[in-house]
Design a protein around this motif. Structure first.
Motif, mmCIF file in Angstrom:
data_model
loop_
_atom_site.group_PDB
_atom_site.id
_atom_site.type_symbol
_atom_site.label_atom_id
_atom_site.label_comp_id
_atom_site.label_asym_id
_atom_site.label_seq_id
_atom_site.Cartn_x
_atom_site.Cartn_y
_atom_site.Cartn_z
ATOM 1 N N ALA A 149 -15.140 -18.889 24.379
ATOM 2 C CA ALA A 149 -15.882 -18.230 25.457
ATOM 3 C C ALA A 149 -16.524 -16.957 24.904
ATOM 4 O O ALA A 149 -16.090 -16.420 23.880
ATOM 5 C CB ALA A 149 -14.933 -17.884 26.601
ATOM 6 N N GLN A 150 -17.547 -16.476 25.569
ATOM 7 C CA GLN A 150 -18.241 -15.293 25.080
ATOM 8 C C GLN A 150 -17.290 -14.109 25.065
ATOM 9 O O GLN A 150 -16.587 -13.837 26.034
ATOM 10 C CB GLN A 150 -19.446 -14.974 25.959
ATOM 11 C CG GLN A 150 -20.272 -13.846 25.397
ATOM 12 C CD GLN A 150 -21.727 -14.009 25.759
ATOM 13 O OE1 GLN A 150 -22.078 -14.875 26.548
ATOM 14 N NE2 GLN A 150 -22.569 -13.192 25.185
ATOM 15 N N GLY A 151 -17.201 -13.451 23.902
ATOM 16 C CA GLY A 151 -16.325 -12.302 23.736
ATOM 17 C C GLY A 151 -14.918 -12.677 23.288
ATOM 18 O O GLY A 151 -14.123 -11.817 22.923
ATOM 19 N N GLN A 152 -14.589 -13.924 23.269
ATOM 20 C CA GLN A 152 -13.262 -14.361 22.845
ATOM 21 C C GLN A 152 -13.208 -14.356 21.321
ATOM 22 O O GLN A 152 -14.169 -14.724 20.652
ATOM 23 C CB GLN A 152 -12.985 -15.772 23.382
ATOM 24 C CG GLN A 152 -11.561 -16.222 23.198
ATOM 25 C CD GLN A 152 -11.323 -17.602 23.826
ATOM 26 O OE1 GLN A 152 -12.248 -18.280 24.235
ATOM 27 N NE2 GLN A 152 -10.074 -17.983 23.898
ATOM 28 N N GLU A 153 -12.071 -13.899 20.772
ATOM 29 C CA GLU A 153 -11.918 -13.792 19.325
ATOM 30 C C GLU A 153 -10.698 -14.561 18.854
ATOM 31 O O GLU A 153 -9.740 -14.737 19.611
ATOM 32 C CB GLU A 153 -11.755 -12.322 18.911
ATOM 33 C CG GLU A 153 -12.970 -11.458 19.176
ATOM 34 C CD GLU A 153 -12.729 -10.005 18.795
ATOM 35 O OE1 GLU A 153 -11.597 -9.655 18.401
ATOM 36 O OE2 GLU A 153 -13.670 -9.221 18.900
ATOM 37 N N ILE A 154 -10.747 -14.964 17.602
ATOM 38 C CA ILE A 154 -9.596 -15.599 16.957
ATOM 39 C C ILE A 154 -9.224 -14.723 15.774
ATOM 40 O O ILE A 154 -10.080 -14.336 14.991
ATOM 41 C CB ILE A 154 -9.944 -17.014 16.441
ATOM 42 C CG1 ILE A 154 -10.264 -17.941 17.594
ATOM 43 C CG2 ILE A 154 -8.804 -17.569 15.617
ATOM 44 C CD1 ILE A 154 -10.651 -19.338 17.148
ATOM 45 N N LYS A 155 -7.933 -14.378 15.666
ATOM 46 C CA LYS A 155 -7.465 -13.606 14.517
ATOM 47 C C LYS A 155 -6.766 -14.546 13.560
ATOM 48 O O LYS A 155 -5.933 -15.362 13.967
ATOM 49 C CB LYS A 155 -6.480 -12.523 14.952
ATOM 50 C CG LYS A 155 -7.134 -11.307 15.515
ATOM 51 C CD LYS A 155 -6.094 -10.212 15.678
ATOM 52 C CE LYS A 155 -6.780 -8.904 15.965
ATOM 53 N NZ LYS A 155 -5.831 -7.811 16.024
ATOM 54 N N ILE A 156 -7.114 -14.426 12.301
ATOM 55 C CA ILE A 156 -6.492 -15.243 11.267
ATOM 56 C C ILE A 156 -5.849 -14.301 10.260
ATOM 57 O O ILE A 156 -6.511 -13.426 9.709
ATOM 58 C CB ILE A 156 -7.532 -16.140 10.565
ATOM 59 C CG1 ILE A 156 -8.184 -17.067 11.585
ATOM 60 C CG2 ILE A 156 -6.882 -16.937 9.449
ATOM 61 C CD1 ILE A 156 -9.325 -17.887 11.040
#
Length: 195
Positions: A149-156
């Motif tokens: 979704a817009q603005g959603q982030e994934i941290k790796i």
């Protein structure tokens, strides 16, 4: 490859195989739950051509000769030819014989490759049916949107844990144990085969 015939009604009949020399047998009563034995069938009652054809999702094994159709057997997605104990050239077929009666009959071929051709034709037809069925069911499944979704982030987290190993130039620790004497060769037991 199979031949395709087009009828006036735009229905397509696919001919998966045609085997010229096929024999049909009257089956003796089955003894117990075991498989049939072709040796017990006796002489054939019919000789002619065996065809495996399909129109749409309907498959059919047809036994015919110059006088017309002797018997037919429907082929479905789960149809399996029942083999016999003593040969790979003979099968038991659930057939509809002349007059519309249903009966189990034995069929056989003079050559093993003809029997293989019939089994392969049935498997090709069933493979096509399964693929078409899977394609229809996958069209009916809802499409799931897995995008972010817009603005959603994934941290790796990319932390790299390195095991400590010896580096080039470092002395390796000595192993404790028995030392081999340099002058003696180890002997091979006499019962071993040596070259």
């Amino acid at each position: 490859a199979f031949r395709t015939l087009r009828l006036m009604s735009d229905q397509v009949i696919k001919n998966y195989c045609t085997i010229e020399n096929c024999f049909a047998f009257k089956l003796p009563p089955r003894t117990g739950a075991g498989q049939y034995s072709a040796k017990q069938w006796g002489d054939h009652v019919w000789q002619g051509t065996c065809k495996m054809v399909a129109k749409g999702d309907k498959g059919l094994i047809i036994l015919e000769d110059a006088d017309g159709m002797f018997a037919k057997s429907p082929v479905e997605i789960d149809t399996i030819l029942e083999g016999v104990v003593d040969s790979s050239r003979y099968f038991v077929l659930k057939a509809i014989v002349s007059g519309g009666k249903k009966a189990y009959i034995g069929i056989g071929f003079g050559d093993r490759s003809n029997a293989f051709d019939l089994k392969s034709a049935i498997q090709r037809f069933q493979t096509i049916l399964k693929a078409e069925k899977e394609a229809k069911t996958s069209k009916n499944e809802p499409v799931v949107d897995l995008s972010l979704a817009q603005g959603q982030e994934i941290k790796i987290n990319l932390t790299n844990k390195i095991k400590k190993t010896s580096r080039p130039g470092e002395k390796k620790s000595k192993k404790v144990g028995k030392k081999k004497s340099k002058g003696k060769k180890e002997s091979v037991p006499e019962d071993w085969v040596t070259f």
